[in-house]
Design an enzyme around this catalytic site. Structure first.
Site, PDB file in Angstrom:
ATOM      1  N   HIS A   1       4.222   1.314   6.263  1.00 39.03           N
ATOM      2  CA  HIS A   1       4.252   0.191   7.443  1.00 39.03           C
ATOM      3  C   HIS A   1       5.300   0.641   8.208  1.00 39.03           C
ATOM      4  O   HIS A   1       6.278  -0.002   8.597  1.00 39.03           O
ATOM      5  CB  HIS A   1       4.278  -1.021   6.646  1.00 39.03           C
ATOM      6  CG  HIS A   1       3.961  -2.030   7.737  1.00 39.03           C
ATOM      7  ND1 HIS A   1       3.495  -3.602   7.181  1.00 39.03           N
ATOM      8  CD2 HIS A   1       3.821  -2.160   9.014  1.00 39.03           C
ATOM      9  CE1 HIS A   1       2.846  -4.086   8.384  1.00 39.03           C
ATOM     10  NE2 HIS A   1       3.123  -3.212   9.440  1.00 39.03           N
TER      11      HIS A   1
ATOM     12  N   GLU B   1       2.578  -5.430  -0.107  1.00 40.65           N
ATOM     13  CA  GLU B   1       3.543  -4.254   0.335  1.00 40.65           C
ATOM     14  C   GLU B   1       4.886  -4.688  -0.253  1.00 40.65           C
ATOM     15  O   GLU B   1       5.278  -5.828  -0.099  1.00 40.65           O
ATOM     16  CB  GLU B   1       3.687  -4.415   1.872  1.00 40.65           C
ATOM     17  CG  GLU B   1       2.557  -3.652   2.786  1.00 40.65           C
ATOM     18  CD  GLU B   1       2.510  -3.651   3.930  1.00 40.65           C
ATOM     19  OE1 GLU B   1       3.808  -3.920   4.619  1.00 40.65           O
ATOM     20  OE2 GLU B   1       1.658  -3.475   4.738  1.00 40.65           O
TER      21      GLU B   1
ATOM     22  N   ARG C   1      -3.700  -4.502  10.574  1.00 41.09           N
ATOM     23  CA  ARG C   1      -3.446  -5.433   9.306  1.00 41.09           C
ATOM     24  C   ARG C   1      -4.456  -5.071   8.249  1.00 41.09           C
ATOM     25  O   ARG C   1      -5.623  -4.968   8.630  1.00 41.09           O
ATOM     26  CB  ARG C   1      -3.459  -6.875   9.573  1.00 41.09           C
ATOM     27  CG  ARG C   1      -2.262  -7.383  10.321  1.00 41.09           C
ATOM     28  CD  ARG C   1      -0.985  -7.278   9.675  1.00 41.09           C
ATOM     29  NE  ARG C   1       0.104  -7.866  10.315  1.00 41.09           N
ATOM     30  CZ  ARG C   1       0.801  -7.006  11.319  1.00 41.09           C
ATOM     31  NH1 ARG C   1       0.752  -5.784  11.311  1.00 41.09           N
ATOM     32  NH2 ARG C   1       1.928  -7.540  11.775  1.00 41.09           N
TER      33      ARG C   1
END
Length: 315
Positions: free
Chosen positions: A282, A263, A234
Site C-alpha cells: 500500500h 493490511e 481498494r
C-alpha cells in the site's frame, strides 16, 4: 491536549512537520494493533487521534469506547474506515488533509511496467546469477489499457497510457461519452466490454456499496488469459477469492496489487508467494512530498481545533 499518532510505520511523523507549536503531548505509535480491545486500551485518555489513511479502522464499537475522544485527524479528505455517523453522534470532529494527486498514478504505472517486463523475476535472476534473459516482455504500445473509473486518478493513468501508445478504453457506472472524449479515450459500451478487451485492467474507483465486488468471478472469467489486473484503489472492489483462484489456475497472466483486504498482509497470504503477482505494501500515497503535506496539515488541523476554529472538517 493528549494526541496519539497511529501506525507511523516509517517513524517519520515527527520529522515531517513542525509539532513544536502545539500545546499538546504527542505520542507516536509505529506498530499496528488489529485487536480492537488492545486499541481501545492504548487510546484511553487521549482526546486527539491521528490516523494514517485507513490503516486502523474506527467503527462504532471503537468510537463508543473512547469517551475522551474529541478530534480525529485523518490524512486525506476521505476515510472509509471511520464511522462518520457515530463520530457525529458523539461530538467527535473529524478533519482531513490534502495530498499529492500524482503519487498513486505513478505507482500504478510502476506496477504495469513491472508486470509487462517481468522486472522482479529478471532482477532476482540477475542477482542470483540465473541464465541471461529469462522472460519475454509485453509491449505497451498498441496494448489495450482498460481503465475502470476515469476520475482524478484514473484520468491521470489514462493520460500516461496514451503517451505510451496504448489504446485506452474506460468505463464506470457514471462515465459519459463526453467525459471520455474530453480525456481522449474511448468509452466502453459496458463493463463486460472493458474487462474482455483489456490487456491491462486498472482499477480507480472509490470504495462504496456500488463498487464493492464490482469485479467478481464473472468479470475475471471474461479477461484474456494474457491480461493483467492492476489494483491501486481498494481491495474489496475485486472479489479476492475469485482473483486468487484465477491467478493460481493461470486463467489470467498476473496481477499488480497495492491494496489488500487485510493490511498488513498476513504472512501466509497467497499473494506473498504466487509467482504471477507483483505486490507492494500500500505505497500509492507513500511519497516524500505526500507525507510533507499530510503531516504539516495534521499539525494545522490540531492547532485550529485547539483554537476553536477547526479546518478541513469532514462531514
Amino acid at each position: 491536549m493528549r494526541c496519539a499518532v497511529l501506525d507511523d510505520y516509517q517513524g517519520v511523523a515527527l520529522t515531517s512537520a513542525d509539532w513544536t507549536g502545539l500545546d499538546a503531548t504527542v505520542d507516536v505509535f509505529g506498530d499496528h494493533l488489529a485487536d480492537e480491545d488492545a486499541l481501545v486500551a492504548r487510546l484511553a485518555g487521549y482526546d486527539t487521534v491521528v490516523l494514517m489513511r485507513e490503516r486502523t479502522p474506527f467503527p462504532r464499537n471503537v468510537l463508543e469506547k473512547l469517551p475522551d475522544l474529541r478530534l480525529l485527524v485523518t490524512t486525506g479528505m476521505r476515510n472509509a474506515s471511520v464511522d462518520m455517523a457515530t463520530a457525529a453522534e458523539r461530538g467527535v470532529t473529524v478533519c482531513g488533509t490534502g495530498g499529492v494527486a500524482t503519487s498513486t498514478p505513478e505507482l500504478t504505472w510502476a506496477l504495469i511496467t513491472g508486470l509487462a517486463r517481468h522486472l522482479v523475476a529478471e532482477n532476482t535472476g540477475l542477482r542470483g546469477n540465473a541464465p541471461w534473459q529469462q522472460t519475454i516482455g509485453v509491449d505497451l504500445a498498441g496494448a489495450t489499457l482498460g481503465v475502470l473509473g476515469l476520475g482524478r486518478i484514473g484520468s491521470r493513468v489514462a493520460k500516461v497510457g496514451l503517451a505510451f501508445g496504448c489504446d485506452v478504453l474506460a468505463w464506470s457506472q457514471n462515465l459519459t461519452a463526453d467525459a471520455a472524449d474530453a480525456a481522449g479515450v474511448r468509452l466502453a459500451a459496458s463493463k463486460a466490454e472493458l474487462v474482455s478487451a483489456a490487456d491491462f485492467l486498472t482499477i480507480h474507483l472509490v470504495l462504496s456499496d456500488r463498487s464493492r465486488g464490482l469485479v467478481g468471478a464473472d468479470e475475471i472469467a471474461l479477461m484474456k488469459p494474457t491480461a493483467y489486473l492492476v489494483n491501486t484503489s481498494r481491495a474489496p472492489i475485486v472479489d479476492q477469492d475469485a482473483l486468487v483462484a484465477a491467478l493460481r489456475d493461470g486463467r489470467i497472466a498476473g496481477a499488480g496489487l497495492d491494496v489488500f483486504d487485510v493490511e498488513p498482509l498476513p504472512a501466509d497470504h497467497p499473494y506473498r508467494t504466487l509467482p504471477n503477482v507483483l505486490a507492494t505494501p500500500h505505497l500509492g500515497y507513500v511519497t516524500r512530498d505526500g507525507y510533507a503535506i499530510f503531516w504539516r496539515e495534521v499539525v494545522e488541523d490540531i492547532a485550529a481545533f485547539a483554537a476553536g476554529t477547526p479546518v478541513r472538517v469532514i462531514t
